[in-house]
Scaffold this active site. Structure first.
Site, PDB file in Angstrom:
ATOM      1  N   GLY A  97       0.813  -1.208   0.000  1.00 13.15           N
ATOM      2  CA  GLY A  97       0.000   0.000   0.000  1.00 13.15           C
ATOM      3  C   GLY A  97       0.843   1.252   0.000  1.00 13.15           C
ATOM      4  O   GLY A  97       0.303   2.372   0.026  1.00 13.15           O
ATOM      5  N   ASP A  98       2.152   1.096  -0.031  1.00 18.45           N
ATOM      6  CA  ASP A  98       3.060   2.242  -0.055  1.00 18.45           C
ATOM      7  C   ASP A  98       4.293   1.829  -0.854  1.00 18.45           C
ATOM      8  O   ASP A  98       4.238   0.881  -1.634  1.00 18.45           O
ATOM      9  CB  ASP A  98       3.412   2.683   1.371  1.00 18.45           C
ATOM     10  CG  ASP A  98       3.672   4.187   1.476  1.00 18.45           C
ATOM     11  OD1 ASP A  98       4.455   4.694   0.654  1.00 18.45           O
ATOM     12  OD2 ASP A  98       3.102   4.847   2.368  1.00 18.45           O
ATOM     13  N   ASP A  99       5.413   2.521  -0.673  1.00 24.19           N
ATOM     14  CA  ASP A  99       6.615   2.202  -1.436  1.00 24.19           C
ATOM     15  C   ASP A  99       7.069   0.770  -1.165  1.00 24.19           C
ATOM     16  O   ASP A  99       7.105   0.322  -0.018  1.00 24.19           O
ATOM     17  CB  ASP A  99       7.742   3.167  -1.065  1.00 24.19           C
ATOM     18  CG  ASP A  99       7.345   4.625  -1.276  1.00 24.19           C
ATOM     19  OD1 ASP A  99       6.716   4.923  -2.309  1.00 24.19           O
ATOM     20  OD2 ASP A  99       7.668   5.447  -0.399  1.00 24.19           O
TER      21      ASP A  99
ATOM     22  N   SER B 107       2.565  -1.734  -6.653  1.00 18.75           N
ATOM     23  CA  SER B 107       2.133  -0.709  -5.709  1.00 18.75           C
ATOM     24  C   SER B 107       1.467   0.429  -6.490  1.00 18.75           C
ATOM     25  O   SER B 107       2.130   1.398  -6.873  1.00 18.75           O
ATOM     26  CB  SER B 107       3.307  -0.184  -4.889  1.00 18.75           C
ATOM     27  OG  SER B 107       2.859   0.759  -3.930  1.00 18.75           O
TER      28      SER B 107
END
Length: 482
Positions: free
Chosen positions: A262-264, A295
């Site tokens: 959900g992020d890097d 992502s």
């Protein structure tokens, strides 16, 4: 004498036959069980160090039923095994089962090994998560201004630590934490799954990490770190579930990992604003190779935004990105200070991307109002070579800072196929300077085209870094709980 050999009465035959049959069954069963035990009471694995002493979590009262808390069992086991730090080290085996647990601390010269069918379930009882101080290079927690919940697997001031397995699973059960984050109900910053700080000679490998409350793997203030063969999975809408975040670390190798986040997927960090500047510990000598990332709302590899201690000599190659917002993204801002320099990327394949290249000098997000507006970041010597991307919305969005241009950007031998609904102007460049060669579509004028003869202009160092010299040994475990 002959009477000893006479045939027994017919009425006794069935009874004796049943006894004989039962004995044969027991003998056969015991033989099978013995063969099974012989086959399953040991296994081998690769690690930076092997151990002289071994134990199973079951030896310390662990119960793998998914509902019994094993926090005290983990703590007791590691406390007991710590006595062997100077006697060849120790390893703790987690058998098949579902092992509910709160946070526990590792020890030096120690291996934690998860069976392929072992699942660590992170407790959802906040009482099993002690609160610790913010990181000194951040000055505060990431979610709140105060402290932070300790990570599920935590260690500090350690040497020679291995967290590995036969692809066993660590489940952070993050949904509860994500809801608290969205509702503004957090008193402290959410815990990570694995955090090891102020340590050296670390291996984290061959595990599946799912549903972390926040970041998954966070080596910080450490050196000689190997992260290898991880599968990291989180819903692509989950908040701040970064995959692997090397932070103020020297000599780190990340390879053969698959991350849905959900992020890097990987975020390289070194402290936040005035706190990171004062702490002054850069991340340097970082190798990233053979990474697959999905992502949709973040980057494959982010440099920053907390980069105030500096980031230098990052080498990334053989990267696959699918349905991801951006490739390698540099995030910084006025007040960050620090530097991002000597970055080398090659052999990257990207499919369905919003941006291929994204550099942002206006990221914002400060720790507090105490940052120095005169602390400007230095961004220089950024090299991208041999890259292919398809179905791309925008080729590059490269923005420096007015009065503080980002320089030495080199892009060569890159082919980008734009999406049908891609931007009509594929490049947007301000306050940057660099060169390009063999790039399609044609880059902006600030990346001066050197012609096809300079297609190899963006160099990638051929000499290896010290972290590539970290060697693995074939280690073994012998026990009765497999």
């Amino acid at each position: 004498m002959m009477g000893l050999w006479r045939t027994p009465p017919k009425a006794q035959l069935p009874k004796m036959a049943m006894v004989v049959l039962l004995v044969l069954v027991l003998l056969c069963t015991n033989g099978v069980e013995s063969r099974k035990a012989k086959n399953v009471d040991s296994f081998e694995y690769s690690a930076i160090s092997c151990r002289a002493q071994s134990a199973s979590l079951a030896d310390f009262g662990g119960v793998g039923d998914g509902t019994t808390s094993n926090t005290k069992a983990f703590q007791a086991a590691i406390q007991h095994l710590s006595q062997y730090d100077s006697q060849g080290g120790s390893q703790l085996f987690v058998p098949a089962g579902k092992w509910l647990t709160g946070s526990f601390n590792l020890t030096s010269h120690f291996t934690l090994y998860l069976h392929k069918d072992a699942v660590l379930l992170a407790s959802q009882d906040e009482n099993e998560w002690p609160v610790i101080d913010p990181l000194p290079s951040y000055g505060r927690g990431r979610d709140t201004a105060g402290g932070r919940f300790i990570s599920l697997i935590f260690g500090t001031n350690l040497t020679d630590v291995v967290v590995t397995g036969g692809n066993g699973t660590i489940d952070g059960q993050g949904e509860l934490w994500w809801q608290k984050f969205h509702k503004g109900e957090l008193k402290y910053t959410r815990p990570y799954l694995i955090e090891i700080m102020f340590s050296e000679n670390i291996q984290i490998s061959n595990l599946t990490l799912v549903n972390s409350p926040s970041w998954n793997v966070h080596p910080v203030y450490s050196s000689n770190v190997l992260v290898q063969g991880l599968t990291i999975l989180a819903p692509v809408t989950s908040p701040n579930t970064d995959g692997i975040n090397p932070d103020s670390c020297t000599n780190t190798r990340i390879e053969d990992c698959y991350i849905v986040s959900g992020d890097d997927c990987i975020a390289v960090k070194s402290g936040w604003d005035e706190y990171g500047i004062a702490f002054g510990m850069p991340t340097k000598a970082l190798v990233i190779r053979r990474l697959t990332c999905i992502s949709p709302f973040s980057a494959v590899i982010a440099l920053g935004s907390e980069m105030s201690g500096g980031i230098q000599d990052v080498r990334a190659e053989d990267i696959l990105a699918i349905n991801t917002e951006s490739g390698v993204r540099i995030k910084t801002a006025v007040g960050r200070g620090g530097f991002v320099k000597d970055i080398y990327v090659r052999g990257m394949t990207m499919k369905t991307m919003k941006y291929v290249f994204w550099i942002a000098g206006d990221y914002g997000s400060h720790a507090d109002d105490g940052y120095d507006p005169n602390a400007l970041p230095v961004i220089q010597n950024i090299n991208y070579h041999d890259m292919v991307a398809e179905n791309v919305t925008m080729a590059g969005k490269l923005g420096g800072i007015t009065g503080d241009p980002f320089t030495g950007i080199c892009i060569s031998n890159v082919t980008i196929t734009m999406a049908k609904k891609g931007k009509k102007v594929p490049w947007n460049c301000t306050d940057i300077a660099g060169i390009s060669s063999g790039v399609v579509p044609q880059p902006c004028e600030l990346l001066a085209d050197q012609g096809p003869e300079k297609i190899g202009a963006c160099n990638f160092p051929e000499e290896s870094l010290p972290v590539d010299n970290m060697q693995l040994q074939l280690c073994s475990y012998r026990g009765k709980y497999l």
